[in-house]
Design a protein around this motif. Structure first.
Motif, PDB file in Angstrom:
ATOM      1  N   VAL A  12       0.853  -1.180   0.000  1.00 42.47           N
ATOM      2  CA  VAL A  12       0.000   0.000   0.000  1.00 42.47           C
ATOM      3  C   VAL A  12       0.894   1.237   0.000  1.00 42.47           C
ATOM      4  N   GLN A  13       0.395   2.316  -0.560  1.00 41.09           N
ATOM      5  CA  GLN A  13       1.145   3.564  -0.550  1.00 41.09           C
ATOM      6  C   GLN A  13       0.995   4.269   0.794  1.00 41.09           C
ATOM      7  N   ALA A  14       1.974   5.086   1.111  1.00 38.77           N
ATOM      8  CA  ALA A  14       1.915   5.874   2.346  1.00 38.77           C
ATOM      9  C   ALA A  14       0.620   6.687   2.379  1.00 38.77           C
ATOM     10  N   GLY A  15       0.007   6.702   3.547  1.00 44.30           N
ATOM     11  CA  GLY A  15      -1.271   7.377   3.709  1.00 44.30           C
ATOM     12  C   GLY A  15      -2.468   6.482   3.473  1.00 44.30           C
ATOM     13  N   GLY A 110       0.765 -16.935  15.046  1.00 44.22           N
ATOM     14  CA  GLY A 110       0.540 -17.243  13.645  1.00 44.22           C
ATOM     15  C   GLY A 110       1.843 -17.137  12.872  1.00 44.22           C
ATOM     16  N   GLN A 111       1.754 -17.369  11.557  1.00 40.14           N
ATOM     17  CA  GLN A 111       2.939 -17.373  10.709  1.00 40.14           C
ATOM     18  C   GLN A 111       3.320 -15.972  10.234  1.00 40.14           C
ATOM     19  N   GLY A 112       2.407 -15.039  10.348  1.00 39.89           N
ATOM     20  CA  GLY A 112       2.715 -13.672   9.959  1.00 39.89           C
ATOM     21  C   GLY A 112       2.227 -13.331   8.561  1.00 39.89           C
ATOM     22  N   THR A 113       1.991 -12.053   8.346  1.00 40.76           N
ATOM     23  CA  THR A 113       1.587 -11.552   7.036  1.00 40.76           C
ATOM     24  C   THR A 113       2.367 -10.268   6.758  1.00 40.76           C
ATOM     25  N   GLN A 114       2.871 -10.152   5.538  1.00 43.63           N
ATOM     26  CA  GLN A 114       3.737  -9.027   5.185  1.00 43.63           C
ATOM     27  C   GLN A 114       2.903  -7.785   4.866  1.00 43.63           C
ATOM     28  N   VAL A 115       3.302  -6.677   5.455  1.00 43.72           N
ATOM     29  CA  VAL A 115       2.725  -5.372   5.118  1.00 43.72           C
ATOM     30  C   VAL A 115       3.867  -4.484   4.639  1.00 43.72           C
ATOM     31  N   THR A 116       3.726  -3.960   3.432  1.00 41.93           N
ATOM     32  CA  THR A 116       4.739  -3.088   2.869  1.00 41.93           C
ATOM     33  C   THR A 116       4.098  -1.758   2.501  1.00 41.93           C
ATOM     34  N   VAL A 117       4.661  -0.675   3.037  1.00 41.33           N
ATOM     35  CA  VAL A 117       4.144   0.667   2.771  1.00 41.33           C
ATOM     36  C   VAL A 117       5.194   1.418   1.962  1.00 41.33           C
ATOM     37  N   SER A 118       4.826   1.790   0.753  1.00 39.13           N
ATOM     38  CA  SER A 118       5.770   2.502  -0.115  1.00 39.13           C
ATOM     39  C   SER A 118       5.625   4.014   0.061  1.00 39.13           C
ATOM     40  N   SER A 119       6.738   4.699  -0.111  1.00 35.55           N
ATOM     41  CA  SER A 119       6.720   6.172   0.061  1.00 35.55           C
ATOM     42  C   SER A 119       6.399   6.888  -1.231  1.00 35.55           C
TER      43      SER A 119
END
Length: 119
Positions: A12-15, A110-119
């Motif tokens: 997801v993008q920042a904001g 749990g095994q985890g889920t990746q969250v990536t925030v792009s600038s």
């Protein structure tokens, strides 16, 4: 035995916003707590938010307070983490965890889920 499985991560993008889900199964003690933790690359795992299953009491880390909201749907045995106003520093693997009560250690992960925030 309690099992928790996360879902809902992504890019997801920042904001922007994302909602994570934590589906719990097994026998849930009435005083069970469900929490969200996160671990960024090269950093230690840190607490983000938690909720008590019975009363719905919540607790947040200062870094997410006012931006993240934890909630539960008892009928679905699912806990949600609504993340708004995301920042690049929120990028991490997010883990769901459960403990039998508030004085116990976080026992089930749990095994985890990746969250990536792009600038």
């Amino acid at each position: 035995q309690v099992q928790v499985v996360e879902s809902g991560g992504g890019l997801v993008q920042a904001g922007g916003s994302l909602r994570l889900s934590c589906a719990a199964s097994g026998r849930l003690p009435s005083a069970v707590n469900i929490g969200w933790f996160r671990q960024a690359p090269g950093k230690e795992r840190e607490f983000a938010a938690a909720i008590t299953w019975s009363g719905g009491d919540t607790n947040y880390a200062n870094s997410v307070k006012g931006r993240f909201t934890i909630s539960r749907d008892s009928s679905k045995k699912t806990v949600y983490l609504q993340m708004n106003s995301l920042k690049p520093e929120d990028t991490a693997v997010y883990f769901c965890a459960a403990r039998p009560n508030w004085i116990s250690s976080w026992r089930y992960w749990g095994q985890g889920t990746q969250v990536t925030v792009s600038s």
